[in-house]
Design a protein around this motif. Structure first.
Motif, PDB file in Angstrom:
ATOM      1  N   HIS A   8      98.701  51.802  46.051  1.00  0.00           N
ATOM      2  CA  HIS A   8      97.612  51.388  45.151  1.00  0.00           C
ATOM      3  C   HIS A   8      97.300  49.909  45.347  1.00  0.00           C
ATOM      4  N   ASP A   9      97.282  49.486  46.601  1.00  0.00           N
ATOM      5  CA  ASP A   9      97.104  48.075  46.932  1.00  0.00           C
ATOM      6  C   ASP A   9      95.615  47.730  47.002  1.00  0.00           C
ATOM      7  N   ARG A  10      95.324  46.456  46.880  1.00  0.00           N
ATOM      8  CA  ARG A  10      93.975  45.917  47.075  1.00  0.00           C
ATOM      9  C   ARG A  10      92.954  46.514  46.100  1.00  0.00           C
ATOM     10  N   GLN A  11      93.311  46.542  44.858  1.00  0.00           N
ATOM     11  CA  GLN A  11      92.391  46.982  43.818  1.00  0.00           C
ATOM     12  C   GLN A  11      92.232  45.945  42.712  1.00  0.00           C
ATOM     13  N   GLU A  12      93.132  44.968  42.677  1.00  0.00           N
ATOM     14  CA  GLU A  12      93.117  43.982  41.615  1.00  0.00           C
ATOM     15  C   GLU A  12      91.915  43.034  41.761  1.00  0.00           C
ATOM     16  N   SER A  13      91.582  42.356  40.686  1.00  0.00           N
ATOM     17  CA  SER A  13      90.379  41.509  40.666  1.00  0.00           C
ATOM     18  C   SER A  13      90.459  40.392  41.699  1.00  0.00           C
ATOM     19  N   SER A  14      91.658  39.862  41.955  1.00  0.00           N
ATOM     20  CA  SER A  14      91.784  38.779  42.932  1.00  0.00           C
ATOM     21  C   SER A  14      91.376  39.241  44.327  1.00  0.00           C
ATOM     22  N   TRP A  15      91.678  40.515  44.661  1.00  0.00           N
ATOM     23  CA  TRP A  15      91.263  41.054  45.959  1.00  0.00           C
ATOM     24  C   TRP A  15      89.771  41.359  45.957  1.00  0.00           C
ATOM     25  N   ARG A  16      89.288  41.951  44.871  1.00  0.00           N
ATOM     26  CA  ARG A  16      87.868  42.307  44.805  1.00  0.00           C
ATOM     27  C   ARG A  16      86.981  41.080  44.931  1.00  0.00           C
ATOM     28  N   SER A  17      87.461  39.944  44.418  1.00  0.00           N
ATOM     29  CA  SER A  17      86.661  38.720  44.482  1.00  0.00           C
ATOM     30  C   SER A  17      86.414  38.282  45.919  1.00  0.00           C
ATOM     31  N   LEU A  18      87.308  38.650  46.830  1.00  0.00           N
ATOM     32  CA  LEU A  18      87.146  38.290  48.238  1.00  0.00           C
ATOM     33  C   LEU A  18      86.082  39.147  48.927  1.00  0.00           C
ATOM     34  N   LEU A  19      85.676  40.221  48.273  1.00  0.00           N
ATOM     35  CA  LEU A  19      84.722  41.145  48.881  1.00  0.00           C
ATOM     36  C   LEU A  19      83.305  40.980  48.350  1.00  0.00           C
ATOM     37  N   VAL A  20      83.103  39.971  47.509  1.00  0.00           N
ATOM     38  CA  VAL A  20      81.787  39.789  46.896  1.00  0.00           C
ATOM     39  C   VAL A  20      80.723  39.490  47.943  1.00  0.00           C
ATOM     40  N   GLU A  21      81.041  38.658  48.914  1.00  0.00           N
ATOM     41  CA  GLU A  21      80.050  38.215  49.895  1.00  0.00           C
ATOM     42  C   GLU A  21      79.961  39.111  51.122  1.00  0.00           C
ATOM     43  N   THR A  22      81.052  39.803  51.461  1.00  0.00           N
ATOM     44  CA  THR A  22      81.044  40.558  52.710  1.00  0.00           C
ATOM     45  C   THR A  22      82.141  41.605  52.698  1.00  0.00           C
ATOM     46  N   GLN A  23      82.249  42.352  53.785  1.00  0.00           N
ATOM     47  CA  GLN A  23      83.263  43.391  53.903  1.00  0.00           C
ATOM     48  C   GLN A  23      83.702  43.507  55.358  1.00  0.00           C
ATOM     49  N   LYS A  24      84.901  44.042  55.565  1.00  0.00           N
ATOM     50  CA  LYS A  24      85.395  44.264  56.920  1.00  0.00           C
ATOM     51  C   LYS A  24      86.311  45.501  56.935  1.00  0.00           C
ATOM     52  N   PRO A  25      85.738  46.683  56.753  1.00  0.00           N
ATOM     53  CA  PRO A  25      86.546  47.905  56.786  1.00  0.00           C
ATOM     54  C   PRO A  25      87.111  48.149  58.178  1.00  0.00           C
ATOM     55  N   PHE A  26      88.280  48.786  58.243  1.00  0.00           N
ATOM     56  CA  PHE A  26      88.899  48.987  59.557  1.00  0.00           C
ATOM     57  C   PHE A  26      88.599  50.371  60.153  1.00  0.00           C
ATOM     58  N   ALA A  27      88.000  51.264  59.369  1.00  0.00           N
ATOM     59  CA  ALA A  27      87.643  52.599  59.880  1.00  0.00           C
ATOM     60  C   ALA A  27      86.463  53.148  59.082  1.00  0.00           C
ATOM     61  N   THR A  28      85.756  54.088  59.698  1.00  0.00           N
ATOM     62  CA  THR A  28      84.648  54.774  59.050  1.00  0.00           C
ATOM     63  C   THR A  28      85.002  56.243  58.899  1.00  0.00           C
ATOM     64  N   ILE A  29      84.763  56.789  57.705  1.00  0.00           N
ATOM     65  CA  ILE A  29      85.047  58.197  57.441  1.00  0.00           C
ATOM     66  C   ILE A  29      83.748  58.916  57.098  1.00  0.00           C
ATOM     67  N   LEU A  30      83.417  59.958  57.866  1.00  0.00           N
ATOM     68  CA  LEU A  30      82.340  60.863  57.503  1.00  0.00           C
ATOM     69  C   LEU A  30      82.995  62.070  56.868  1.00  0.00           C
ATOM     70  N   GLY A  31      82.903  62.180  55.540  1.00  0.00           N
ATOM     71  CA  GLY A  31      83.571  63.253  54.831  1.00  0.00           C
ATOM     72  C   GLY A  31      82.625  64.076  53.987  1.00  0.00           C
ATOM     73  N   CYS A  32      83.187  65.057  53.315  1.00  0.00           N
ATOM     74  CA  CYS A  32      82.420  65.937  52.435  1.00  0.00           C
ATOM     75  C   CYS A  32      82.325  65.316  51.044  1.00  0.00           C
ATOM     76  N   SER A  33      81.304  65.701  50.297  1.00  0.00           N
ATOM     77  CA  SER A  33      81.107  65.187  48.945  1.00  0.00           C
ATOM     78  C   SER A  33      82.061  65.803  47.929  1.00  0.00           C
ATOM     79  N   ASP A  34      82.823  66.796  48.334  1.00  0.00           N
ATOM     80  CA  ASP A  34      83.727  67.510  47.430  1.00  0.00           C
ATOM     81  C   ASP A  34      84.589  66.540  46.617  1.00  0.00           C
ATOM     82  N   SER A  35      84.636  66.760  45.301  1.00  0.00           N
ATOM     83  CA  SER A  35      85.350  65.837  44.407  1.00  0.00           C
ATOM     84  C   SER A  35      86.848  65.815  44.640  1.00  0.00           C
ATOM     85  N   ARG A  36      87.368  66.798  45.364  1.00  0.00           N
ATOM     86  CA  ARG A  36      88.816  66.876  45.612  1.00  0.00           C
ATOM     87  C   ARG A  36      89.245  66.107  46.851  1.00  0.00           C
TER      88      ARG A  36
END
Length: 245
Positions: free
Chosen positions: A67-95
């Motif tokens: 459950h890492d990288r969810q706290e406000s201190s981490w989120r504040s670093l993402l306000v201006e930009t993002q750098k995801p390490f992978a892209t997922i094309l998935g289904c909309s299924d809620s599960r």
């Protein structure tokens, strides 16, 4: 492929709140970033990205998520930009929420979700953005067991169409990838559960096939430094993602 099959999602870039692909610009001395680097370095290539997804999925299966990288201190670093390490094309299924399945936090995955993880015009646009601007080195097409869109397609193959127009359009995007199962679908006493299971994998492979054969998709996948393509099936009961060879 035309946008009459699936409505094009307007304002693709604005709605996703995307920066223009810049790296995560934070000072090296930031305690949060140093901690992240010390525990899970940013993947340098597709192999390392895949290894990280597998490690996160194992934690998820073991009921030991970080459950890492969810706290406000981490989120504040993402306000201006993002750098995801992978892209997922998935289904909309809620599960099947990719961030939970792979035990990652905010800003670590660029996710595109549409019923049946199908390839349509706006999906290709999203993948192109991820590869060209965000420079993700790994793209995963993620299907899952008991997919409703795939099940509806099998049902139409066995019986006559019964779904409304727009669901029918979705089915038409899935159907070409299931032609090898057509004879099986019409056998008397067919095991529908086994047939849907086979169809789920066939549909993932169909989406992957389109990404390496459709001219627009090929161009999208080659943008920037290009990306490695993988397929996977999420098992609802075990929580495991079975990656396809």
């Amino acid at each position: 492929m035309t946008n009459r099959n699936i409505t094009r999602r307007q304002c693709l870039l604005g709605a996703c709140g995307l920066g223009l692909g810049a790296a995560l610009n934070v000072k090296a001395e930031s305690p949060l970033i140093n901690q992240s680097i010390n525990t899970e370095p940013y993947p340098r290539n597709a192999d390392e990205a895949l290894k990280r997804l597998k490690a996160g999925n194992q934690r998820f299966m073991d009921d030991k998520p970080l459950h890492d990288r969810q706290e406000s201190s981490w989120r504040s670093l993402l306000v201006e930009t993002q750098k995801p390490f992978a892209t997922i094309l998935g289904c909309s299924d809620s599960r099947v929420p990719p961030e939970l399945i792979f035990d990652v936090g905010f800003g670590e995955l660029f996710t595109v979700r549409v019923a049946g993880n199908v390839i349509a015009e706006d999906v290709i646009g999203s993948l192109q953005y991820a590869v060209r601007h965000l420079r993700t080195s790994l793209v995963v097409v993620l299907g899952h067991e008991k997919c409703g869109a795939v099940s509806a397609t099998i049902e139409e193959m066995i019986n006559r169409p019964t779904e409304p127009e727009h669901i029918g359009s979705l089915i038409q995007l899935i159907k070409p990838g299931l032609t090898s199962l057509s004879m099986e679908a019409h056998k008397a006493g067919v095991d529908k559960e086994a047939l849907v299971s086979a169809a789920v994998e066939a549909n993932v492979r169909w989406s992957m096939h389109q990404l390496v054969t459709l001219p627009a998709a090929v161009k999208a996948m080659r943008e920037g430094r290009g990306a490695t393509l993988m397929g996977g099936i999420y098992e609802l009961e075990t929580g495991r993602v079975r990656f396809l060879s």
